[in-house]
Design an enzyme around this catalytic site. Sequence first.
Site, PDB file in Angstrom:
ATOM      1  N   ASN A   1      -0.072  -3.386 -16.138  1.00 32.78           N
ATOM      2  CA  ASN A   1      -1.429  -4.213 -15.852  1.00 32.78           C
ATOM      3  C   ASN A   1      -2.520  -3.467 -16.695  1.00 32.78           C
ATOM      4  O   ASN A   1      -2.217  -2.267 -17.041  1.00 32.78           O
ATOM      5  CB  ASN A   1      -1.575  -4.271 -14.413  1.00 32.78           C
ATOM      6  CG  ASN A   1      -1.678  -3.159 -13.624  1.00 32.78           C
ATOM      7  OD1 ASN A   1      -2.183  -2.012 -14.235  1.00 32.78           O
ATOM      8  ND2 ASN A   1      -1.759  -3.187 -12.438  1.00 32.78           N
TER       9      ASN A   1
ATOM     10  N   SER B   1      12.779  -0.357  -7.018  1.00 28.47           N
ATOM     11  CA  SER B   1      12.741  -0.528  -5.193  1.00 28.47           C
ATOM     12  C   SER B   1      13.260  -1.714  -4.694  1.00 28.47           C
ATOM     13  O   SER B   1      13.171  -2.963  -5.324  1.00 28.47           O
ATOM     14  CB  SER B   1      11.193  -0.110  -4.889  1.00 28.47           C
ATOM     15  OG  SER B   1      10.433  -1.200  -5.180  1.00 28.47           O
TER      16      SER B   1
ATOM     17  N   PHE C   1       7.382  -0.224   3.523  1.00 28.15           N
ATOM     18  CA  PHE C   1       5.789  -0.346   3.561  1.00 28.15           C
ATOM     19  C   PHE C   1       5.211  -0.894   4.616  1.00 28.15           C
ATOM     20  O   PHE C   1       5.374  -1.964   5.213  1.00 28.15           O
ATOM     21  CB  PHE C   1       5.518  -1.333   2.123  1.00 28.15           C
ATOM     22  CG  PHE C   1       3.828  -1.156   1.977  1.00 28.15           C
ATOM     23  CD1 PHE C   1       3.290  -0.071   1.678  1.00 28.15           C
ATOM     24  CD2 PHE C   1       3.257  -2.507   2.208  1.00 28.15           C
ATOM     25  CE1 PHE C   1       1.835  -0.174   1.261  1.00 28.15           C
ATOM     26  CE2 PHE C   1       1.908  -2.517   1.993  1.00 28.15           C
ATOM     27  CZ  PHE C   1       1.080  -1.320   1.484  1.00 28.15           C
TER      28      PHE C   1
ATOM     29  N   GLY D   1      -4.948 -13.619 -17.560  1.00 27.46           N
ATOM     30  CA  GLY D   1      -3.733 -13.981 -18.301  1.00 27.46           C
ATOM     31  C   GLY D   1      -3.175 -12.778 -18.931  1.00 27.46           C
ATOM     32  O   GLY D   1      -3.176 -11.852 -18.015  1.00 27.46           O
TER      33      GLY D   1
ATOM     34  N   THR E   1      -0.767  -7.172 -17.957  1.00 26.70           N
ATOM     35  CA  THR E   1      -1.154  -8.408 -17.305  1.00 26.70           C
ATOM     36  C   THR E   1      -2.485  -8.194 -16.936  1.00 26.70           C
ATOM     37  O   THR E   1      -2.963  -7.097 -16.526  1.00 26.70           O
ATOM     38  CB  THR E   1      -0.363  -8.735 -16.130  1.00 26.70           C
ATOM     39  OG1 THR E   1      -0.317  -7.284 -15.338  1.00 26.70           O
ATOM     40  CG2 THR E   1       1.132  -8.909 -16.288  1.00 26.70           C
TER      41      THR E   1
ATOM     42  N   ASP F   1       5.495  -9.386 -10.387  1.00 27.85           N
ATOM     43  CA  ASP F   1       6.765  -9.347 -10.651  1.00 27.85           C
ATOM     44  C   ASP F   1       7.307 -10.888 -10.967  1.00 27.85           C
ATOM     45  O   ASP F   1       8.283 -11.055 -11.733  1.00 27.85           O
ATOM     46  CB  ASP F   1       7.359  -9.180  -8.987  1.00 27.85           C
ATOM     47  CG  ASP F   1       7.283  -7.717  -8.793  1.00 27.85           C
ATOM     48  OD1 ASP F   1       6.740  -6.815  -9.586  1.00 27.85           O
ATOM     49  OD2 ASP F   1       7.027  -7.497  -7.522  1.00 27.85           O
TER      50      ASP F   1
ATOM     51  N   GLN G   1       3.921   1.436 -10.073  1.00 34.16           N
ATOM     52  CA  GLN G   1       3.238   2.357  -9.061  1.00 34.16           C
ATOM     53  C   GLN G   1       3.819   3.521  -9.303  1.00 34.16           C
ATOM     54  O   GLN G   1       2.853   4.571  -8.706  1.00 34.16           O
ATOM     55  CB  GLN G   1       3.653   1.912  -7.587  1.00 34.16           C
ATOM     56  CG  GLN G   1       3.234   0.354  -7.347  1.00 34.16           C
ATOM     57  CD  GLN G   1       4.432  -0.567  -7.689  1.00 34.16           C
ATOM     58  OE1 GLN G   1       5.380  -0.647  -8.331  1.00 34.16           O
ATOM     59  NE2 GLN G   1       4.418  -1.472  -6.634  1.00 34.16           N
ATOM     60  N   GLN G   2       4.715   4.166 -10.100  1.00 32.82           N
ATOM     61  CA  GLN G   2       5.101   5.473 -10.060  1.00 32.82           C
ATOM     62  C   GLN G   2       4.575   6.264 -11.237  1.00 32.82           C
ATOM     63  O   GLN G   2       4.490   7.426 -11.410  1.00 32.82           O
ATOM     64  CB  GLN G   2       6.623   5.327 -10.136  1.00 32.82           C
ATOM     65  CG  GLN G   2       7.461   4.941  -9.264  1.00 32.82           C
ATOM     66  CD  GLN G   2       7.375   6.167  -7.967  1.00 32.82           C
ATOM     67  OE1 GLN G   2       6.444   6.554  -7.523  1.00 32.82           O
ATOM     68  NE2 GLN G   2       8.552   6.273  -7.286  1.00 32.82           N
TER      69      GLN G   2
ATOM     70  N   GLY H   1       9.954  -5.312  -2.688  1.00 27.36           N
ATOM     71  CA  GLY H   1      10.513  -4.182  -3.786  1.00 27.36           C
ATOM     72  C   GLY H   1      10.497  -4.688  -4.978  1.00 27.36           C
ATOM     73  O   GLY H   1      10.889  -6.036  -5.122  1.00 27.36           O
TER      74      GLY H   1
END
Length: 326
Positions: free
Chosen positions: A195, A8, A102, A228, A223, A257, A172-173, A48
């Site tokens: 994550n 994105s 957003f 850590g 993550t 990111d 997120q998808q 993004g």
Amino acid sequence: MRIAVTGSIATDHLMVFPGRFADQLIKEQLERVSLSFLADRLDVRRGGVAANIAFGLGLLGLDPVMVGAAGPDFADYGAWLRANGVDTSAVRVSETLHTARFVCTTDQDQNQIATFYAGAMAEAPRIDLAGIAGRTGGLRLVLVGADDPAAMLRHTATAHRLGIPVAADPSQQLARLDREQARLLVDRATWLFTNEYEAALLLERTGWSEKELLARVGTWITTRGADGVSLTRSGADRLAVPAVPTDRIADPTGAGDAFRSGFLAGLAWQWPARQAARFGCALATTVLESVGTQEYKLLPSDLAARIAQTYGDDAARFIEPRLADV
């Protein structure tokens, strides 16, 4: 050969409402809500996942190829990215749809009401990754980040067909994907990023156990915030890398990111995975201390000091030759 970062491209409009949303809601009227909150602050930030990760790689001198779709309003954003070392020639610019946005309002209790407009992301499935690989002289790695799901599937299939290693980063998808889509996106990935919450969601979406999933990927990187990251491979002990600590958190947005930027840079420099993860953690903490996902500065002396304090002098000496070019 270079790294392609797909995903994105967006602009974040972040507003602060000095009251409480709950005080404006009438229980008996929740089926017919018509409210307007007078915000007293507006921050417009670049965002993004593809842009954030490519920005970090650009600062590190990796000349990343950003792959995604934006609108005719992308001119200033594109100029900013190019000025920071990102190749935007592979960005598809829609003639009719705005760059994704957003829009989020936060109240004094940290409750949020937000809307995401996908906009030009709807045209991302039209992007031809094979053509981009040909024009750029070949790609050493393709990160497939959160984007229009059809684009994510197409980029993954194309990279596998061309024999280019894939770093899968559905993030997120994941919530939008069905079982077959989730499996196609991660199967045969050389690197898999999630994550902790996404890790559990990915197992639910694919229907695979952790052991089954690890048999289908190279290394799974999870993550874990202040704890850590962990790196897991089939048949090997889990590798834990502690976070670089800080007591000056300004904004958590974009830290994940930044970790990816640092980790991918380490891979490009042919570092061991442990060292690449340490470097990623140092970049993530740098972003935690900044407001915005692309407003941070990379100072070689600061990065070396953070790594020395957390991982030891030998780890800092290992990275110093590369930092001289930052």
